[in-house]
Design a protein around this motif. Structure first.
Motif, PDB file in Angstrom:
ATOM      1  N   THR A 141       0.833  -1.210   0.000  1.00 18.51           N
ATOM      2  CA  THR A 141       0.000   0.000   0.000  1.00 18.51           C
ATOM      3  C   THR A 141       0.865   1.256   0.000  1.00 18.51           C
ATOM      4  N   PHE A 142       1.910   1.271   0.810  1.00 16.02           N
ATOM      5  CA  PHE A 142       2.813   2.421   0.846  1.00 16.02           C
ATOM      6  C   PHE A 142       3.539   2.608  -0.491  1.00 16.02           C
ATOM      7  N   LEU A 143       3.972   1.508  -1.096  1.00 16.02           N
ATOM      8  CA  LEU A 143       4.661   1.613  -2.382  1.00 16.02           C
ATOM      9  C   LEU A 143       3.751   2.182  -3.467  1.00 16.02           C
ATOM     10  N   LEU A 151       3.810   4.878  -6.510  1.00 17.09           N
ATOM     11  CA  LEU A 151       3.647   4.697  -7.948  1.00 17.09           C
ATOM     12  C   LEU A 151       2.468   5.500  -8.487  1.00 17.09           C
ATOM     13  N   ILE A 152       1.355   5.508  -7.753  1.00 13.78           N
ATOM     14  CA  ILE A 152       0.162   6.232  -8.209  1.00 13.78           C
ATOM     15  C   ILE A 152       0.448   7.722  -8.329  1.00 13.78           C
ATOM     16  N   ASN A 153       1.109   8.282  -7.314  1.00 15.37           N
ATOM     17  CA  ASN A 153       1.404   9.714  -7.350  1.00 15.37           C
ATOM     18  C   ASN A 153       2.414  10.060  -8.439  1.00 15.37           C
ATOM     19  N   LYS A 154       3.361   9.179  -8.694  1.00 20.67           N
ATOM     20  CA  LYS A 154       4.304   9.419  -9.791  1.00 20.67           C
ATOM     21  C   LYS A 154       3.574   9.443 -11.129  1.00 20.67           C
ATOM     22  N   GLY A 165      -2.342  13.101  -1.161  1.00 13.91           N
ATOM     23  CA  GLY A 165      -1.982  12.380   0.067  1.00 13.91           C
ATOM     24  C   GLY A 165      -3.003  11.323   0.430  1.00 13.91           C
ATOM     25  N   PHE A 166      -2.943  10.190  -0.251  1.00 12.91           N
ATOM     26  CA  PHE A 166      -3.898   9.119   0.030  1.00 12.91           C
ATOM     27  C   PHE A 166      -3.800   8.650   1.479  1.00 12.91           C
TER      28      PHE A 166
END
Length: 313
Positions: A141-143, A151-154, A165-166
């Motif tokens: 989840t953190f990754l 990864l999602i934010n990238k 900021g999920f």
């Protein structure tokens, strides 16, 4: 004469003892499980008496001062009580609404797969997350969702959007826990329902096919009524765990930004009882959880009996 006397004594033995003698090998087979519950579940119950004491490890259980319901009064009057109760109930209600029905739906869908190889492959994929620890689940989840390295934010930044900021949004914390539980345990939860479906009489399906029922109506009018008792029993047991969120998942996912919605009874007991050494107070909190869980199980079981269904007991 001796054999006749032994036969008479055996016949006159209490019904329970006769049953034990008849099924002695089955009881021997169950003995390890009985010993487990006796040693790790029932014997530790002796320790709940410290919730009514000002317990000191140096004085022990017998010599510590008795304070009655002082710890319970302190807990119920604490401003943390409502927050803990709200967070614990909210997380469990979300799991009850969104997580509990999914194994039933998934088991119905798996039952429609006619190719045995494909069915076993899909089941294996769905079972796999159950064997991953919560440490690994939270690490994944953190990754994926970390604000700086996720990864999602990238991907969002690459598409021209701002980072999100999920993991630091209080409004997303409860749904995120629910999604994690679904991904980890929904496949494993289908095992009991698939076993129940396997026991449905095939002639019932043949009868509704004659009336022109398709697969959906077969599942609705035959499969679901046939496994209704299993669903109700598991629902009652699930209600009994409504005060137990699961310490490891919440503890690993919590951070300062979401502490207001992440603090539950389990984390509170760890913080107050283990870190601060308030053993009597934390035991009182745990006893309160157990009493509420017992009341919920008894109430749900009685309601099921009144509705004409089979309960847990």
């Amino acid at each position: 004469m001796k054999s006749n006397a032994a036969a008479v004594n055996k016949y006159n033995a209490p019904p329970l003892w006769r049953e034990v003698r008849r099924d002695k090998y089955l009881y021997v087979l169950a003995l390890p499980g009985l010993l487990f519950f006796l040693i790790f579940k029932y014997v530790p119950m002796w320790g709940v008496i410290i919730s009514f004491q000002d317990y000191s490890p140096y004085l022990g259980l017998l010599n510590s001062d008795w304070v009655g319901f002082e710890h319970f009064e302190r807990f119920f009057s604490s401003p943390d009580f409502f927050k803990l109760f709200r967070n614990t109930m909210a997380i469990n209600v979300l799991n009850l609404i969104f997580f509990f029905p999914l194994p039933i739906v998934l088991s119905l869908m798996l039952n429609e797969l006619k190719q045995a190889v494909l069915k076993k492959f899909v089941q294996s994929i769905l079972y796999l997350p159950h064997f991953l620890s919560w440490v690994i689940i939270v690490g994944i989840t953190f990754l994926l969702l970390s604000q700086s390295q996720g990864l999602i934010n990238k991907m969002l930044v690459g598409m021209g959007f701002q980072e999100f900021g999920f993991l630091t949004k209080p409004g997303l914390f409860w749904p995120m826990l629910t999604l994690q539980s679904i991904w980890k345990e929904v496949g494993w939860g289908t095992i009991i329902f698939l076993a129940a479906i396997a026991g449905v009489d095939p002639q019932l399906y043949d009868a509704v096919k004659i009336d022109g029922a398709g697969r959906f109506r077969q599942a609705w009018h035959v499969t679901l009524p046939a496994i209704r008792n299993v669903i109700i029993i598991l629902l009652i047991l699930r209600i009994g765990h409504i005060m137990d969120v699961g310490f490891e998942q919440v503890f690993l996912m919590a951070n300062g930004a979401v502490s207001e919605v992440a603090d539950v009874f389990d984390t509170y007991v760890y913080r107050v009882g283990i870190q601060q050494g308030q053993f009597s107070f934390s035991t009182a909190v745990g006893l309160f959880k157990s009493v509420v869980a017992l009341a919920l199980v008894v109430g749900a079981n009685r309601l099921a009996k009144k509705l004409g269904q089979e309960g847990v007991y």
